[in-house]
Design a protein around this motif. Structure first.
Motif, PDB file in Angstrom:
ATOM      1  N   ARG A  10      19.834  42.504 -19.509  1.00 62.30           N
ATOM      2  CA  ARG A  10      20.011  41.561 -18.401  1.00 62.30           C
ATOM      3  C   ARG A  10      20.234  40.161 -18.974  1.00 62.30           C
ATOM      4  NH1 ARG A  10      15.884  42.666 -15.028  1.00 62.30           N
ATOM      5  NH2 ARG A  10      17.145  43.616 -13.382  1.00 62.30           N
ATOM      6  N   VAL A  11      21.371  39.569 -18.647  1.00 63.86           N
ATOM      7  CA  VAL A  11      21.704  38.202 -19.039  1.00 63.86           C
ATOM      8  C   VAL A  11      21.741  37.364 -17.768  1.00 63.86           C
ATOM      9  CG1 VAL A  11      23.417  36.709 -20.148  1.00 63.86           C
ATOM     10  CG2 VAL A  11      23.070  39.056 -20.979  1.00 63.86           C
ATOM     11  N   THR A  12      21.015  36.259 -17.785  1.00 64.41           N
ATOM     12  CA  THR A  12      20.896  35.425 -16.585  1.00 64.41           C
ATOM     13  C   THR A  12      21.305  33.987 -16.886  1.00 64.41           C
ATOM     14  OG1 THR A  12      19.013  36.794 -15.898  1.00 64.41           O
ATOM     15  CG2 THR A  12      19.360  34.728 -14.707  1.00 64.41           C
ATOM     16  N   SER A  13      22.289  33.497 -16.136  1.00 66.96           N
ATOM     17  CA  SER A  13      22.741  32.094 -16.223  1.00 66.96           C
ATOM     18  C   SER A  13      22.985  31.650 -17.662  1.00 66.96           C
ATOM     19  CB  SER A  13      21.713  31.163 -15.562  1.00 66.96           C
ATOM     20  OG  SER A  13      21.607  31.459 -14.198  1.00 66.96           O
ATOM     21  N   ALA A  14      23.813  32.427 -18.368  1.00 72.06           N
ATOM     22  CA  ALA A  14      24.100  32.124 -19.771  1.00 72.06           C
ATOM     23  C   ALA A  14      25.133  31.016 -19.897  1.00 72.06           C
ATOM     24  CB  ALA A  14      24.596  33.373 -20.480  1.00 72.06           C
ATOM     25  N   HIS A  15      24.837  30.055 -20.765  1.00 71.75           N
ATOM     26  CA  HIS A  15      25.775  28.998 -21.143  1.00 71.75           C
ATOM     27  C   HIS A  15      25.889  29.021 -22.659  1.00 71.75           C
ATOM     28  CE1 HIS A  15      25.797  26.777 -17.197  1.00 71.75           C
ATOM     29  NE2 HIS A  15      24.688  27.480 -17.067  1.00 71.75           N
ATOM     30  N   VAL A  16      27.127  29.004 -23.166  1.00 74.72           N
ATOM     31  CA  VAL A  16      27.357  28.964 -24.603  1.00 74.72           C
ATOM     32  C   VAL A  16      28.385  27.881 -24.878  1.00 74.72           C
ATOM     33  CG1 VAL A  16      27.947  30.277 -26.675  1.00 74.72           C
ATOM     34  CG2 VAL A  16      26.986  31.468 -24.690  1.00 74.72           C
ATOM     35  N   ALA A  17      28.081  26.999 -25.822  1.00 73.84           N
ATOM     36  CA  ALA A  17      28.966  25.875 -26.106  1.00 73.84           C
ATOM     37  C   ALA A  17      29.315  25.800 -27.577  1.00 73.84           C
ATOM     38  CB  ALA A  17      28.320  24.569 -25.659  1.00 73.84           C
ATOM     39  N   THR A  49      32.769  35.371 -27.274  1.00 77.53           N
ATOM     40  CA  THR A  49      31.693  34.377 -27.370  1.00 77.53           C
ATOM     41  C   THR A  49      30.423  34.890 -26.710  1.00 77.53           C
ATOM     42  OG1 THR A  49      33.247  32.523 -27.424  1.00 77.53           O
ATOM     43  CG2 THR A  49      31.009  32.036 -26.680  1.00 77.53           C
ATOM     44  N   LEU A  50      30.570  35.517 -25.547  1.00 70.97           N
ATOM     45  CA  LEU A  50      29.403  36.038 -24.835  1.00 70.97           C
ATOM     46  C   LEU A  50      28.718  37.141 -25.643  1.00 70.97           C
ATOM     47  CD1 LEU A  50      27.577  36.182 -22.354  1.00 70.97           C
ATOM     48  CD2 LEU A  50      29.244  37.741 -21.303  1.00 70.97           C
ATOM     49  N   LEU A  51      29.487  38.088 -26.188  1.00 71.15           N
ATOM     50  CA  LEU A  51      28.886  39.149 -26.987  1.00 71.15           C
ATOM     51  C   LEU A  51      28.157  38.579 -28.201  1.00 71.15           C
ATOM     52  CD1 LEU A  51      31.378  42.162 -27.135  1.00 71.15           C
ATOM     53  CD2 LEU A  51      29.648  41.627 -25.424  1.00 71.15           C
ATOM     54  N   ASN A  52      28.780  37.634 -28.879  1.00 67.27           N
ATOM     55  CA  ASN A  52      28.156  37.037 -30.053  1.00 67.27           C
ATOM     56  C   ASN A  52      26.859  36.317 -29.697  1.00 67.27           C
ATOM     57  OD1 ASN A  52      30.065  37.939 -31.901  1.00 67.27           O
ATOM     58  ND2 ASN A  52      31.332  36.108 -31.715  1.00 67.27           N
ATOM     59  N   ALA A  53      26.829  35.692 -28.523  1.00 65.50           N
ATOM     60  CA  ALA A  53      25.612  34.996 -28.101  1.00 65.50           C
ATOM     61  C   ALA A  53      24.500  35.984 -27.748  1.00 65.50           C
ATOM     62  CB  ALA A  53      25.918  34.089 -26.915  1.00 65.50           C
ATOM     63  N   LEU A  58      25.472  33.282 -31.905  1.00 61.52           N
ATOM     64  CA  LEU A  58      25.672  31.947 -31.353  1.00 61.52           C
ATOM     65  C   LEU A  58      24.481  31.580 -30.477  1.00 61.52           C
ATOM     66  CD1 LEU A  58      29.417  32.217 -30.218  1.00 61.52           C
ATOM     67  CD2 LEU A  58      28.551  30.973 -32.212  1.00 61.52           C
ATOM     68  N   PRO A  59      24.125  30.299 -30.408  1.00 63.79           N
ATOM     69  CA  PRO A  59      23.029  29.894 -29.518  1.00 63.79           C
ATOM     70  C   PRO A  59      23.423  30.029 -28.055  1.00 63.79           C
ATOM     71  CG  PRO A  59      24.049  27.972 -30.537  1.00 63.79           C
ATOM     72  CD  PRO A  59      24.656  29.170 -31.192  1.00 63.79           C
ATOM     73  N   LEU A  60      22.483  30.485 -27.259  1.00 59.22           N
ATOM     74  CA  LEU A  60      22.719  30.718 -25.837  1.00 59.22           C
ATOM     75  C   LEU A  60      21.658  29.995 -25.022  1.00 59.22           C
ATOM     76  CD1 LEU A  60      23.586  34.038 -24.064  1.00 59.22           C
ATOM     77  CD2 LEU A  60      21.502  32.833 -23.405  1.00 59.22           C
TER      78      LEU A  60
END
Length: 247
Positions: A10-17, A49-53, A58-60
């Motif tokens: 479960r991923v909730t409100s993910a932001h990756v920059a 990017t999402l998979l890597n986070a 990557l930081p998430l």
């Protein structure tokens, strides 16, 4: 998703920059046990990017739970040990090592008995790898290298396998093999989160799908419903669906 279904990821409100550029914005996704979920979208949409986070590369900013465990403080190796595994787009094999040695590297965190079982399971899924087990990975064909990358990930006995563009650059007959094996993984109790530009093939094998554009999910639902959506058909399937529903 049916609330009675057991959620594995479960991923909730993910932001990756990347610096000040936000590549993924407010993304939420779920993958249940024994389920194939696909994310489709154009290049640069934020899928990789999402998979890597999720994997911890990557930081998430947001929340990721796996089998009920918060992953926030877990390093990549600990996520692998928990049952989460990623096959990256570029495979990242050790070309100067043979097939069997590459596979054994995937089992470094599991008991010897589990590794012995896993390698037989991998050879059953990918008979070609068994035939080439003493061949250097760098001399394999593209399709064989993809099989080896998937096999190495499976050596750790994952509960969820994340696949990033597994069909990229492969001949159609090999792509059909890869997607057949993905279906077999679900039947054997391995859930799959699949990022794939071959949207038609992905939607045929998946239970549910998310459509990603510019770092956000614009649509999600049952894969068969996404496949019949007019906008998806025109943008990602290369065809116009008569009678297809609009977004």
């Amino acid at each position: 998703m049916n609330p009675a279904v057991s959620v594995l990821l479960r991923v909730t409100s993910a932001h990756v920059a990347y610096g000040k550029v936000e590549a993924v914005r407010a993304v939420s996704i779920e993958v249940a046990r024994d389920e194939i979920v696909t994310i489709i979208g154009a290049n640069g949409a934020g899928k990789t990017t999402l998979l890597n986070a999720i994997m911890g590369i990557l930081p998430l900013r947001g929340r990721v739970t796996f089998a009920g465990q918060d992953l926030a403080r877990l390093e990549i190796e600990d996520r692998v040990a928990a049952g989460l595994s990623l096959v990256p787009e570029h495979r990242e094999l050790f070309g100067s090592m043979n097939v069997e040695d590459n596979l054994q590297l995937g089992a470094f965190r599991v008991a010897r008995a589990v590794a012995a079982y896993s390698i037989e399971r991998v050879y059953a899924l990918f008979p070609r790898l068994k035939e080439r087990r003493k061949q250097l990975a760098g001399t394999l064909s593209g399709g064989e290298q993809q099989m080896l990358a998937m096999g190495r990930a499976l050596m750790g006995a994952p509960k969820l396998l994340m696949l990033d563009e597994p069909s990229l650059g492969l001949a159609p007959i090999i792509v059909a093999d890869i997607f057949r094996i993905i279906s077999e993984l679900r039947a054997s109790g391995v859930s799959v989160l699949l990022v794939e530009q071959n949207a038609q093939a992905a939607l045929q094998v998946a239970d549910r799908a998310y459509v990603m554009e510019l770092g956000e999910f614009i649509l999600d639902g049952a894969a068969k419903d996404i496949a019949s959506n007019q906008r998806v058909a025109a943008s990602y399937l290369g065809l116009s669906h008569e009678g297809a529903s609009a977004v």
